[in-house]
Design a protein around this motif. Structure first.
Motif, PDB file in Angstrom:
ATOM      1  N   GLY A   1      -5.604 -44.058  71.316  1.00 38.52           N
ATOM      2  CA  GLY A   1      -5.969 -45.666  71.966  1.00 38.52           C
ATOM      3  C   GLY A   1      -4.972 -45.739  73.317  1.00 38.52           C
ATOM      4  O   GLY A   1      -3.776 -45.785  73.723  1.00 38.52           O
ATOM      5  N   CYS A   2      -5.917 -47.087  74.409  1.00 41.90           N
ATOM      6  CA  CYS A   2      -4.833 -47.543  75.401  1.00 41.90           C
ATOM      7  C   CYS A   2      -4.776 -48.771  75.188  1.00 41.90           C
ATOM      8  O   CYS A   2      -5.419 -49.648  75.163  1.00 41.90           O
ATOM      9  CB  CYS A   2      -5.375 -46.610  76.806  1.00 41.90           C
ATOM     10  N   LEU A   3      -3.249 -49.223  75.278  1.00 42.74           N
ATOM     11  CA  LEU A   3      -3.277 -50.374  75.229  1.00 42.74           C
ATOM     12  C   LEU A   3      -4.249 -51.382  76.233  1.00 42.74           C
ATOM     13  O   LEU A   3      -4.463 -52.337  75.723  1.00 42.74           O
ATOM     14  CB  LEU A   3      -1.850 -50.705  75.554  1.00 42.74           C
ATOM     15  N   ILE A   4      -4.119 -50.542  77.820  1.00 42.90           N
ATOM     16  CA  ILE A   4      -4.492 -51.316  78.752  1.00 42.90           C
ATOM     17  C   ILE A   4      -6.261 -51.434  78.215  1.00 42.90           C
ATOM     18  O   ILE A   4      -7.202 -52.857  79.494  1.00 42.90           O
ATOM     19  CB  ILE A   4      -3.757 -50.721  79.982  1.00 42.90           C
ATOM     20  N   GLN A   5      -6.826 -50.358  78.467  1.00 41.50           N
ATOM     21  CA  GLN A   5      -8.283 -50.533  78.364  1.00 41.50           C
ATOM     22  C   GLN A   5      -9.158 -51.857  77.596  1.00 41.50           C
ATOM     23  O   GLN A   5      -9.381 -52.182  78.260  1.00 41.50           O
ATOM     24  CB  GLN A   5      -8.840 -49.039  77.504  1.00 41.50           C
ATOM     25  N   ASN A   6      -7.547 -51.907  76.385  1.00 42.37           N
ATOM     26  CA  ASN A   6      -8.786 -53.064  75.980  1.00 42.37           C
ATOM     27  C   ASN A   6      -9.141 -54.017  76.860  1.00 42.37           C
ATOM     28  O   ASN A   6      -9.923 -55.107  76.827  1.00 42.37           O
ATOM     29  CB  ASN A   6      -7.831 -53.430  74.294  1.00 42.37           C
ATOM     30  N   VAL A   7      -7.622 -54.710  77.058  1.00 39.84           N
ATOM     31  CA  VAL A   7      -7.930 -55.791  78.091  1.00 39.84           C
ATOM     32  C   VAL A   7      -8.557 -55.963  79.648  1.00 39.84           C
ATOM     33  O   VAL A   7      -9.503 -56.784  79.067  1.00 39.84           O
ATOM     34  CB  VAL A   7      -5.861 -56.175  78.656  1.00 39.84           C
ATOM     35  N   MET A   8      -8.423 -54.683  79.775  1.00 40.37           N
ATOM     36  CA  MET A   8      -9.270 -54.482  81.071  1.00 40.37           C
ATOM     37  C   MET A   8     -11.084 -54.667  80.893  1.00 40.37           C
ATOM     38  O   MET A   8     -12.391 -55.046  81.258  1.00 40.37           O
ATOM     39  CB  MET A   8      -9.248 -53.071  82.028  1.00 40.37           C
ATOM     40  N   THR A   9     -11.238 -53.920  79.785  1.00 43.74           N
ATOM     41  CA  THR A   9     -12.669 -53.965  79.056  1.00 43.74           C
ATOM     42  C   THR A   9     -12.900 -55.523  78.682  1.00 43.74           C
ATOM     43  O   THR A   9     -14.283 -55.584  79.003  1.00 43.74           O
ATOM     44  CB  THR A   9     -12.651 -52.974  77.733  1.00 43.74           C
ATOM     45  N   GLN A  10     -12.048 -56.585  78.169  1.00 46.91           N
ATOM     46  CA  GLN A  10     -12.359 -57.549  77.559  1.00 46.91           C
ATOM     47  C   GLN A  10     -13.145 -58.771  78.980  1.00 46.91           C
ATOM     48  O   GLN A  10     -13.691 -59.484  79.189  1.00 46.91           O
ATOM     49  CB  GLN A  10     -11.214 -58.101  77.332  1.00 46.91           C
TER      50      GLN A  10
ATOM     51  N   GLU B   1     -14.038 -57.094  81.558  1.00 47.35           N
ATOM     52  CA  GLU B   1     -15.379 -57.068  82.436  1.00 47.35           C
ATOM     53  C   GLU B   1     -16.604 -57.381  81.592  1.00 47.35           C
ATOM     54  O   GLU B   1     -17.592 -58.003  82.417  1.00 47.35           O
ATOM     55  CB  GLU B   1     -15.401 -55.277  82.108  1.00 47.35           C
ATOM     56  N   GLN B   2     -16.683 -57.324  80.493  1.00 48.68           N
ATOM     57  CA  GLN B   2     -17.111 -58.146  79.564  1.00 48.68           C
ATOM     58  C   GLN B   2     -17.523 -59.289  79.616  1.00 48.68           C
ATOM     59  O   GLN B   2     -18.415 -60.182  80.771  1.00 48.68           O
ATOM     60  CB  GLN B   2     -17.446 -57.442  78.518  1.00 48.68           C
ATOM     61  N   GLN B   3     -16.415 -60.340  79.923  1.00 52.45           N
ATOM     62  CA  GLN B   3     -16.689 -61.672  80.532  1.00 52.45           C
ATOM     63  C   GLN B   3     -17.338 -61.742  81.679  1.00 52.45           C
ATOM     64  O   GLN B   3     -18.161 -62.673  82.437  1.00 52.45           O
ATOM     65  CB  GLN B   3     -15.290 -62.551  80.506  1.00 52.45           C
ATOM     66  N   MET B   4     -17.207 -60.707  82.582  1.00 50.07           N
ATOM     67  CA  MET B   4     -17.709 -61.018  84.263  1.00 50.07           C
ATOM     68  C   MET B   4     -19.113 -60.787  84.262  1.00 50.07           C
ATOM     69  O   MET B   4     -20.141 -61.234  84.526  1.00 50.07           O
ATOM     70  CB  MET B   4     -17.038 -59.898  85.093  1.00 50.07           C
ATOM     71  N   GLU B   5     -19.279 -59.422  83.886  1.00 47.88           N
ATOM     72  CA  GLU B   5     -20.679 -59.209  83.303  1.00 47.88           C
ATOM     73  C   GLU B   5     -21.486 -59.908  82.521  1.00 47.88           C
ATOM     74  O   GLU B   5     -22.745 -60.491  82.982  1.00 47.88           O
ATOM     75  CB  GLU B   5     -21.004 -58.534  82.159  1.00 47.88           C
ATOM     76  N   ASP B   6     -20.856 -60.860  81.593  1.00 48.73           N
ATOM     77  CA  ASP B   6     -21.683 -62.334  80.881  1.00 48.73           C
ATOM     78  C   ASP B   6     -21.712 -63.026  81.838  1.00 48.73           C
ATOM     79  O   ASP B   6     -23.060 -63.635  81.288  1.00 48.73           O
ATOM     80  CB  ASP B   6     -21.136 -62.644  79.770  1.00 48.73           C
ATOM     81  N   TYR B   7     -21.219 -63.577  82.676  1.00 47.14           N
ATOM     82  CA  TYR B   7     -21.199 -64.215  83.785  1.00 47.14           C
ATOM     83  C   TYR B   7     -22.390 -64.282  84.635  1.00 47.14           C
ATOM     84  O   TYR B   7     -23.225 -64.726  85.213  1.00 47.14           O
ATOM     85  CB  TYR B   7     -20.609 -64.862  84.703  1.00 47.14           C
ATOM     86  N   LEU B   8     -22.217 -62.553  85.039  1.00 44.22           N
ATOM     87  CA  LEU B   8     -23.388 -62.195  85.991  1.00 44.22           C
ATOM     88  C   LEU B   8     -24.624 -62.246  85.850  1.00 44.22           C
ATOM     89  O   LEU B   8     -25.545 -62.216  85.997  1.00 44.22           O
ATOM     90  CB  LEU B   8     -22.832 -60.606  86.619  1.00 44.22           C
ATOM     91  N   LYS B   9     -24.658 -61.713  84.564  1.00 43.13           N
ATOM     92  CA  LYS B   9     -26.689 -61.861  83.715  1.00 43.13           C
ATOM     93  C   LYS B   9     -26.088 -63.039  83.444  1.00 43.13           C
ATOM     94  O   LYS B   9     -28.283 -63.251  83.467  1.00 43.13           O
ATOM     95  CB  LYS B   9     -25.872 -61.739  81.680  1.00 43.13           C
ATOM     96  N   THR B  10     -25.843 -63.930  83.703  1.00 42.74           N
ATOM     97  CA  THR B  10     -26.291 -65.396  83.622  1.00 42.74           C
ATOM     98  C   THR B  10     -26.462 -66.033  84.855  1.00 42.74           C
ATOM     99  O   THR B  10     -27.508 -67.128  85.102  1.00 42.74           O
ATOM    100  CB  THR B  10     -24.875 -66.485  83.123  1.00 42.74           C
TER     101      THR B  10
END
Length: 143
Positions: free
Chosen positions: A100-109, A111-120
């Motif tokens: 596991g990459c320690l940074i990947q989790n932060v970046m994935t979260q 990105e998910q917040q941005m996608e959730d916003y753009l979806k709305t």
């Protein structure tokens, strides 16, 4: 983060489709002229939007492109993913052999917040909020 120029044009193109009266078709030439683009380049973008099921092509003298989905259902994320795909923006490659990459989790979260916003964010809301500004553009497209 940066989106491609194709995404920029696709977002604007979808805004014009949503601003058009229901069932109205528009030709690639009109859309290209409006955005000062090559019709060939815009055709490639429209093909991606067709493959994503957002618009369809109708042949014939009065043919062109029109929406296939409800205006209320089309989000910014839908268009972005039609052009850019759904791959993650960040890929961890630190060269270390650990689990596991320690940074990947932060970046994935993030990105998910941005996608959730753009979806709305829906084009129909943007068009309704700017109806007076878009009236002259719609008039040009429906001539």
């Amino acid at each position: 983060m940066k989106y491609s120029q194709a995404t920029n044009y696709a977002l604007h193109t979808m805004m014009y489709f949503v601003a058009l009266p229901a069932g109205k078709t528009i030709g690639v030439q009109q859309l290209a002229a409006l955005q000062k683009l090559s019709p060939t380049y815009l055709s490639k973008i429209l093909t991606r939007l067709v493959k994503a099921g957002m618009i369809e092509s109708t042949p014939g003298v009065n043919g062109g492109y029109k929406l296939t989905r409800s205006k209320a259902d089309i989000s910014f994320l839908d268009v972005i993913q039609a052009i850019e795909g759904t791959a993650s923006l960040f890929h961890c490659d630190d060269g270390l052999e650990h689990h596991g990459c320690l940074i990947q989790n932060v970046m994935t979260q993030a990105e998910q917040q941005m996608e959730d916003y753009l979806k709305t964010r829906k084009f129909v809301d943007l068009v309704e909020q700017n109806a007076t500004n878009l009236t002259h553009i719609v008039d040009q497209l429906t001539l």
